[in-house]
Motif scaffolding. Sequence first.
Motif, mmCIF file in Angstrom:
data_model
loop_
_atom_site.group_PDB
_atom_site.id
_atom_site.type_symbol
_atom_site.label_atom_id
_atom_site.label_comp_id
_atom_site.label_asym_id
_atom_site.label_seq_id
_atom_site.Cartn_x
_atom_site.Cartn_y
_atom_site.Cartn_z
ATOM 1 N N GLU A 61 0.845 -1.201 0.000
ATOM 2 C CA GLU A 61 0.000 0.000 0.000
ATOM 3 C C GLU A 61 0.881 1.251 0.000
ATOM 4 O OE1 GLU A 61 -3.859 2.017 0.787
ATOM 5 O OE2 GLU A 61 -3.605 -0.152 0.785
ATOM 6 N N SER A 62 1.922 1.235 0.788
ATOM 7 C CA SER A 62 2.847 2.371 0.835
ATOM 8 C C SER A 62 3.516 2.574 -0.524
ATOM 9 C CB SER A 62 3.897 2.136 1.921
ATOM 10 O OG SER A 62 4.788 3.215 1.996
ATOM 11 N N MET A 63 3.897 1.481 -1.173
ATOM 12 C CA MET A 63 4.506 1.577 -2.513
ATOM 13 C C MET A 63 3.515 2.181 -3.500
ATOM 14 S SD MET A 63 6.411 -2.082 -2.824
ATOM 15 C CE MET A 63 7.307 -2.747 -1.428
ATOM 16 N N ALA A 64 2.252 1.755 -3.414
ATOM 17 C CA ALA A 64 1.227 2.291 -4.317
ATOM 18 C C ALA A 64 1.038 3.780 -4.092
ATOM 19 C CB ALA A 64 -0.094 1.545 -4.117
ATOM 20 N N GLU A 65 0.947 4.177 -2.838
ATOM 21 C CA GLU A 65 0.728 5.590 -2.514
ATOM 22 C C GLU A 65 1.910 6.474 -2.920
ATOM 23 O OE1 GLU A 65 -0.074 5.647 1.660
ATOM 24 O OE2 GLU A 65 -2.097 4.829 1.404
ATOM 25 N N ARG A 66 3.119 5.948 -2.791
ATOM 26 C CA ARG A 66 4.309 6.762 -3.029
ATOM 27 C C ARG A 66 4.771 6.763 -4.479
ATOM 28 N NH1 ARG A 66 8.719 5.751 1.377
ATOM 29 N NH2 ARG A 66 9.525 7.624 0.407
ATOM 30 N N LEU A 67 4.466 5.693 -5.239
ATOM 31 C CA LEU A 67 5.002 5.643 -6.603
ATOM 32 C C LEU A 67 4.075 5.012 -7.637
ATOM 33 C CD1 LEU A 67 7.503 6.097 -8.462
ATOM 34 C CD2 LEU A 67 8.131 3.742 -7.926
ATOM 35 N N LEU A 68 3.441 3.898 -7.316
ATOM 36 C CA LEU A 68 2.744 3.127 -8.344
ATOM 37 C C LEU A 68 1.451 3.771 -8.835
ATOM 38 C CD1 LEU A 68 3.265 -0.450 -6.843
ATOM 39 C CD2 LEU A 68 4.642 0.726 -8.582
ATOM 40 N N ALA A 69 0.812 4.578 -7.995
ATOM 41 C CA ALA A 69 -0.455 5.206 -8.380
ATOM 42 C C ALA A 69 -0.405 6.702 -8.099
ATOM 43 C CB ALA A 69 -1.609 4.579 -7.591
ATOM 44 N N ASN A 70 -1.097 7.451 -8.926
ATOM 45 C CA ASN A 70 -1.277 8.882 -8.709
ATOM 46 C C ASN A 70 -2.688 9.051 -8.149
ATOM 47 O OD1 ASN A 70 -1.990 11.582 -8.950
ATOM 48 N ND2 ASN A 70 -0.963 11.867 -10.915
ATOM 49 N N PRO A 71 -2.834 9.400 -6.864
ATOM 50 C CA PRO A 71 -4.169 9.437 -6.255
ATOM 51 C C PRO A 71 -5.134 10.424 -6.907
ATOM 52 C CG PRO A 71 -2.546 10.454 -4.806
ATOM 53 C CD PRO A 71 -1.786 9.830 -5.955
#
Length: 87
Positions: A61-71
């Motif tokens: 989840e942290s990886m998604a929030e920081r790099l993998l996805a643009n919220p």
Amino acid sequence: MTAYTATVTVRLKHGVLDPEAETTKQALERLGFELSELRSADRFEIDLEADDAAEAEQRAESMAERLLANPTIHDYEVSAAPAAESA
């Protein structure tokens, strides 16, 4: 520590233009397939070591929030399961 595979699925939010999906939808329709909507998504499979599935999910989840996805334009889903034994 146990080996886990975390899966992060990233897709554009509803209302955000998805030209890749639109082009693919048109091609499928030309081939005779009927569909009302098509959305593209990226899926990341992350192999990592963690104490439990909850920790593996939290790290992914942290990886998604920081790099993998643009919220601003993406929604994402995260899951984790014990890694499959390699042959």
